[in-house]
Write an enzyme that holds these catalytic residues in place. Structure first.
Site, PDB file in Angstrom:
ATOM      1  N   ARG A  64       3.030  -4.325 -34.097  1.00  0.00           N
ATOM      2  CA  ARG A  64       2.989  -5.750 -34.460  1.00  0.00           C
ATOM      3  C   ARG A  64       2.340  -6.601 -33.366  1.00  0.00           C
ATOM      4  O   ARG A  64       1.787  -7.649 -33.644  1.00  0.00           O
ATOM      5  CB  ARG A  64       4.416  -6.239 -34.718  1.00  0.00           C
ATOM      6  CG  ARG A  64       4.882  -5.885 -36.123  1.00  0.00           C
ATOM      7  CD  ARG A  64       5.975  -6.776 -36.556  1.00  0.00           C
ATOM      8  NE  ARG A  64       7.109  -6.702 -35.619  1.00  0.00           N
ATOM      9  CZ  ARG A  64       8.310  -7.154 -35.894  1.00  0.00           C
ATOM     10  NH1 ARG A  64       8.545  -7.715 -37.048  1.00  0.00           N
ATOM     11  NH2 ARG A  64       9.290  -7.059 -35.033  1.00  0.00           N
ATOM     12  N   LYS A 171      11.928  13.353 -35.753  1.00  0.00           N
ATOM     13  CA  LYS A 171      13.332  13.377 -36.170  1.00  0.00           C
ATOM     14  C   LYS A 171      13.978  12.034 -35.818  1.00  0.00           C
ATOM     15  O   LYS A 171      13.479  11.366 -34.905  1.00  0.00           O
ATOM     16  CB  LYS A 171      14.054  14.551 -35.507  1.00  0.00           C
ATOM     17  CG  LYS A 171      14.199  14.390 -33.994  1.00  0.00           C
ATOM     18  CD  LYS A 171      15.486  14.926 -33.498  1.00  0.00           C
ATOM     19  CE  LYS A 171      15.666  14.608 -32.048  1.00  0.00           C
ATOM     20  NZ  LYS A 171      16.921  14.302 -31.537  1.00  0.00           N
ATOM     21  N   LYS A 205       8.047  24.210 -27.449  1.00  0.00           N
ATOM     22  CA  LYS A 205       8.177  24.701 -26.074  1.00  0.00           C
ATOM     23  C   LYS A 205       7.686  26.134 -26.010  1.00  0.00           C
ATOM     24  O   LYS A 205       8.034  26.957 -26.853  1.00  0.00           O
ATOM     25  CB  LYS A 205       9.636  24.620 -25.617  1.00  0.00           C
ATOM     26  CG  LYS A 205      10.099  23.192 -25.371  1.00  0.00           C
ATOM     27  CD  LYS A 205      11.549  23.192 -24.918  1.00  0.00           C
ATOM     28  CE  LYS A 205      12.074  21.771 -24.806  1.00  0.00           C
ATOM     29  NZ  LYS A 205      11.549  21.032 -23.673  1.00  0.00           N
ATOM     30  N   GLU A 239      22.611  18.668 -20.497  1.00  0.00           N
ATOM     31  CA  GLU A 239      21.839  17.644 -19.784  1.00  0.00           C
ATOM     32  C   GLU A 239      22.722  17.067 -18.702  1.00  0.00           C
ATOM     33  O   GLU A 239      23.918  16.845 -18.924  1.00  0.00           O
ATOM     34  CB  GLU A 239      21.431  16.518 -20.737  1.00  0.00           C
ATOM     35  CG  GLU A 239      20.373  16.914 -21.738  1.00  0.00           C
ATOM     36  CD  GLU A 239      20.015  15.736 -22.633  1.00  0.00           C
ATOM     37  OE1 GLU A 239      19.426  14.784 -22.117  1.00  0.00           O
ATOM     38  OE2 GLU A 239      20.355  15.777 -23.814  1.00  0.00           O
ATOM     39  N   ASP A 258      22.122  14.676 -32.907  1.00  0.00           N
ATOM     40  CA  ASP A 258      20.943  14.497 -32.066  1.00  0.00           C
ATOM     41  C   ASP A 258      20.360  15.839 -31.613  1.00  0.00           C
ATOM     42  O   ASP A 258      19.152  15.950 -31.416  1.00  0.00           O
ATOM     43  CB  ASP A 258      21.346  13.668 -30.830  1.00  0.00           C
ATOM     44  CG  ASP A 258      20.139  13.107 -30.102  1.00  0.00           C
ATOM     45  OD1 ASP A 258      19.255  12.569 -30.790  1.00  0.00           O
ATOM     46  OD2 ASP A 258      20.078  13.209 -28.862  1.00  0.00           O
ATOM     47  N   HIS A 263      17.308  20.609 -33.173  1.00  0.00           N
ATOM     48  CA  HIS A 263      16.764  21.501 -32.142  1.00  0.00           C
ATOM     49  C   HIS A 263      17.487  22.839 -32.063  1.00  0.00           C
ATOM     50  O   HIS A 263      16.878  23.900 -32.097  1.00  0.00           O
ATOM     51  CB  HIS A 263      16.867  20.852 -30.760  1.00  0.00           C
ATOM     52  CG  HIS A 263      16.176  19.539 -30.642  1.00  0.00           C
ATOM     53  ND1 HIS A 263      14.991  19.271 -31.259  1.00  0.00           N
ATOM     54  CD2 HIS A 263      16.507  18.415 -29.956  1.00  0.00           C
ATOM     55  CE1 HIS A 263      14.613  18.035 -30.962  1.00  0.00           C
ATOM     56  NE2 HIS A 263      15.522  17.491 -30.179  1.00  0.00           N
ATOM     57  N   LYS A 363      26.042  15.869 -22.782  1.00  0.00           N
ATOM     58  CA  LYS A 363      25.468  15.004 -21.755  1.00  0.00           C
ATOM     59  C   LYS A 363      26.428  14.964 -20.573  1.00  0.00           C
ATOM     60  O   LYS A 363      27.610  15.257 -20.708  1.00  0.00           O
ATOM     61  CB  LYS A 363      25.268  13.596 -22.308  1.00  0.00           C
ATOM     62  CG  LYS A 363      24.156  13.559 -23.367  1.00  0.00           C
ATOM     63  CD  LYS A 363      23.621  12.168 -23.556  1.00  0.00           C
ATOM     64  CE  LYS A 363      22.394  12.184 -24.439  1.00  0.00           C
ATOM     65  NZ  LYS A 363      21.210  12.760 -23.803  1.00  0.00           N
TER      66      LYS A 363
END
Lengths: 517, 333
Positions: A64, A171, A205, A239, A258, A263, A363
């Site tokens: 935009r 995704k 990957k 992570e 997620d 994945h 996480k």
């Protein structure tokens, strides 16, 4: 001289030349966004640097924000210089690359925007010889996917007299099974399934692709790749970081949606699928889809036994105080979001019946690591147990095959060896290592380089097909439903730890333990 | 001069001792050391002449090792004809960026004068790494014409030459043609240097506007910079004819340049009844495709010797394009 077309150019030498990409353009919706600047443009520039892109290759950006072509070029130059990985920036090459960058501002809901884009693409086709081939890349918010595609259809942009038109979507493909089906229905009304590229960067990957090479390029492992020899499999994607400013988004998504739904189930399918008859897109995807459809679907009363939800709380790590998830900006103080999810999957087919596949992601774990550990059964008879000073338990030190996806990409095989120290028949596990970095010193392409090149050349092997998306949603939906209808006592693990105790207990019920990657 | 006897077992034992020494030194140097990683993916035999040739070859070899860790056996032709055979073993190591363990490769050097060079092939049988491919990179034209060459080449799965350094490149290419027809694998770095050119030509014909020229092509020109006609220009002509037809007219045009502009091939021009288009290399590092008013520029990276070797080493199977080109070269010779 004989005729030629894009696919039959006799000057090509497939043994030595890079894969051929026909002349084409990429139109990026959301060109002012993070993904474009951090991943897409650096990947496309790197492909140009490696001469993998065709002459006349062009990129049209849309968002935009009002911007001229020149301002867009300058902005993209800044982000390429900043985010390009393991690669030099060549100012002279950029000058030429930038000549193929164009920008058209406009609102995604406004038909005029698509008319302007069409005019720009037509001009590029005439002036830069791109033959009408266009890859549309939707790097927008997922809620716009369907309407953008419908506008493309209405503006006559979804097909071309001579060239191909493809669309790449990021995704999440829906937020549950019903929304995934609805999204597909609307996109498929404009583009054929073969022209829809659902990107899952994990499949791009190198090390995930190497799982296929390892399994089907060697003959020694495949005979062992079944329930007779494999005790269980663990897939870990940890992570060390938290939600890093994405708290508002993440509290709606959660770790299961997620990471696992897309994945990690794709990784699992790659590890467990049957060999395809040929290495072609649909053969490989047929096998992946078949595997995903074989995942056992849990009933509501089975979920608690097979899935663990976790959320990190505050902790002191070293000399640093780390906030808990609920203390992150944009997160509700009573959020029930899963920042950790662990699931025991079973694959109900002849090869895998009874073998648990433990999949976990989280996480704020102790370190960033993604790997697949295949634990083989112990020796049927422990000849050496008690033979040395330290009895060797087949449970404690069985054969273990580790496929390391990131970092330190490679493969390790652990096996027993006689320990020469101290005399007697004392065994000790040793490791045989293959390390990507030392065996191939070449630069590894980023997942986006691989996947963009695939989409431009029409290879959808590493892209997710709708039946795979639906099978994955079916596998996780009962868990999501159960979690949505239950109030959990969260947080239940400290930042910097390997997850909640309930996750260890889930494995302990079958006599297993999570390995520490 | 009495020379020490060179025994393969001794050299292999020396290598073993080298590994033990490296492992200990690494362990003692740092508590955080992750040890030494021994990496061997093939045996590379490097045939060089002592002196400048040897220095350059070792430089390329050390770069090559980072991507293709190998047991390197340097076959050194000593300047004195009567110099006796000698041998030594050592390891070369490097620490890849961001890693904690050194990667080390084994290196063996066998040196002899021309009179004793024939003693080398026998030793090699015991020294090549078992069960892995063997590649012979013959950088020296003198070794290529030495009587021992055939026996050394017999051990290799692929032989790589660089005919632009040969005093008689035509003879070398006729020999390669014969070898390829017998099913032996040969490569030539002079040909490998043309990959970027060939790729650019192929990319030009992917364009819709260039494809329209294809059916009406009448001739082509290869412009080169420095006389006499370089073997690379003749290779390119042979390649174009192998694609476009044995008798397709391709002329070699001498376009003199400044002596410091060292790259040989400057331009390839395709002519047809409807016009022409050019692929030009105006600078060392870039190529341009000119089709009517449209110009497209491409990065034309200068390939050093190690990059050329990497490309050849990655092809350990029949190379149909190369075989066809060499056949065409032989036919039109």
């Amino acid at each position: 001289m004989s005729q030629t077309n894009a696919s039959a150019n006799p000057f090509h030498d497939p043994l030595r030349f890079e894969r051929r990409i026909p002349p084409c353009s990429v139109l990026i919706f959301g060109a002012n966004g993070d993904l474009t600047m951090r991943k897409l443009l650096p990947a496309l520039y790197r492909l140009a640097y490696e001469r993998k892109l065709p002459s006349g290759f062009s990129i049209v950006g849309n968002s935009r924000t009002k911007m001229s072509h020149e301002e867009f070029r300058e902005k993209m130059r800044t982000s390429v210089e900043k985010f390009i990985e393991n690669s030099p920036f060549d100012a002279e090459l950029w000058e030429d690359f930038a000549k193929g960058l164009f920008y058209v501002s406009g609102d995604l809901g406004d038909p005029q925007c698509y008319a302007d884009l069409k005019a720009q693409l037509d001009a590029i086709e005439r002036e830069r010889g791109t033959s009408g081939n266009v890859l549309f890349y939707l790097s927008t918010q997922p809620s716009f996917y369907a309407s953008v595609v419908e506008h493309l259809g209405a503006a006559g942009l979804a097909s071309h007299e001579h060239g191909w038109r493809r669309v790449v979507i990021e995704k999440p493909f829906g937020h549950d099974l019903a929304s995934a089906q609805e999204l597909h229905r609307r996109i498929n009304a404009v583009f054929a399934e073969s022209d829809i590229y659902r990107i899952d960067h994990y499949l791009g990957k190198e090390t995930v692709q190497n799982v296929l090479a390892f399994r089907f390029g060697n003959s020694i492992f495949e005979p062992l790749w079944n329930r007779r020899y494999i005790n269980h499999i663990q897939v870990t994607a940890a992570e060390s970081i938290g939600v890093e400013g994405r708290g508002a988004y993440y509290q709606e998504a959660g770790a299961l949606r997620d990471m696992i739904q897309n994945h990690l189930l794709q990784v699992l399918a790659t590890v467990a699928m049957e060999p395809p008859p040929v290495f072609e897109a649909d053969s490989v995807r047929d096998e992946r889809a078949k595997l995903l459809r074989s995942i056992r679907i849990y009933k509501q009363d089975e979920v608690a036994q097979h899935a663990v939800k976790g959320q990190y709380g505050p902790a002191r790590l070293g000399n640093e105080d780390v906030a808990g998830f609920r203390q992150e900006p944009g997160v509700k103080p009573d959020a029930q979001t899963d920042t950790y999810a662990a699931v025991t999957f079973f694959i109900d087919n002849w090869r895998w019946a009874g073998v648990p596949f433990y999949v976990r992601t989280g996480k704020r774990m102790p370190k960033r690591v993604t790997d697949i550990a295949i634990r083989f059964n112990g020796a049927p008879l422990s000849l050496f147990q008690g033979g040395g000073e330290e009895p060797t338990s087949p449970l404690g030190a069985p054969n273990l095959l580790i496929l390391r996806i990131q970092p330190d990409e490679g493969i390790s095989l652990r096996f027993q060896s006689k320990d020469p120290a101290g005399g007697g028949m004392k065994l000790r596990p040793v490791s045989m290592d293959f390390n990507y970095g030392s065996s191939f010193g070449t630069r590894t392409p980023s997942a986006y380089e691989t996947l963009l090149l695939d989409a431009l050349s029409g290879d959808s092997t590493l892209y997710t097909r709708q039946d795979m998306v639906e099978a994955s949603w079916k596998a996780v939906e009962p868990i999501l439903n159960h979690w949505d209808n239950t109030i959990f006592d969260l947080p239940n693990y400290d930042a910097g730890s390997w997850g909640p105790a309930a996750s260890d207990e889930m494995l302990a019920r079958r006599g297993h333990v999570w390995r520490i990657p | 001069m009495s020379a020490a006897v060179v025994r393969p077992e001794r050299l292999l034992k020396d290598l073993q001792a080298e590994w033990v020494k490296l492992g200990k030194a690494e362990a003692e140097s740092s508590e955080r050391s992750a040890g030494v990683l021994r990496a061997v993916t093939m045996t590379v035999l490097v045939a060089v002449e002592a002196g400048e040739d040897e220095r350059k070859a070792l430089e390329s070899l050390s770069q090559l090792m980072h991507e293709h860790p190998a047991r390197a056996i340097v076959l050194r032709l000593a300047p004195e004809r009567g110099e006796p055979l000698s041998g030594r073993a050592y390891a070369t190591c490097w620490m890849p960026f961001g890693r904690r363990s050194q990667i080390c490769c084994e290196q063996i050097e066998l040196s002899a004068g021309a009179e004793n060079f024939g003693e080398i092939p026998r030793l090699l049988q015991a020294l090549v790494a078992p069960d892995l491919p063997v590649v012979l990179w013959c950088r020296s034209a003198a070794i290529f014409t030495h009587a021992a060459f055939a026996a050394i080449a017999e051990l290799a799965d692929k032989i790589i030459l660089d005919t632009r350094h040969h005093p008689d490149p035509d003879a070398a290419l006729l020999f390669v043609d014969e070898q390829l027809r017998h099913g032996n694998l040969y490569g030539d770095l002079t040909w490998t240097r043309l990959t970027r050119w060939r790729q650019t030509v192929a990319a030009a014909f992917d364009r819709a506007d260039c494809r329209s020229f294809f059916d009406s092509l009448t001739s082509a020109e290869v412009h080169y910079a420095h006389a006499p006609e370089p073997v690379s220009a003749r290779y390119l002509r042979a390649w174009l004819q192998s694609v476009l037809g044995t008798h397709f007219p391709v002329s070699l045009v001498h376009t003199p340049c400044e002596p410091d502009e060292s790259w040989q091939i400057r331009k390839v021009r395709f002519l047809s009844a409807n016009g022409s288009f050019d692929i030009e290399r105006p600078q060392r590092g870039s190529a341009e495709i000119h089709v009517e008013s449209f110009t497209s520029k491409a990065h034309f990276e200068v390939q050093d010797e190690s990059a050329l070797l990497r490309e050849e080493i990655s092809i350990l199977s029949r190379d149909p394009s190369y075989a066809k080109t060499v056949r065409q070269f032989a036919i039109s010779h």
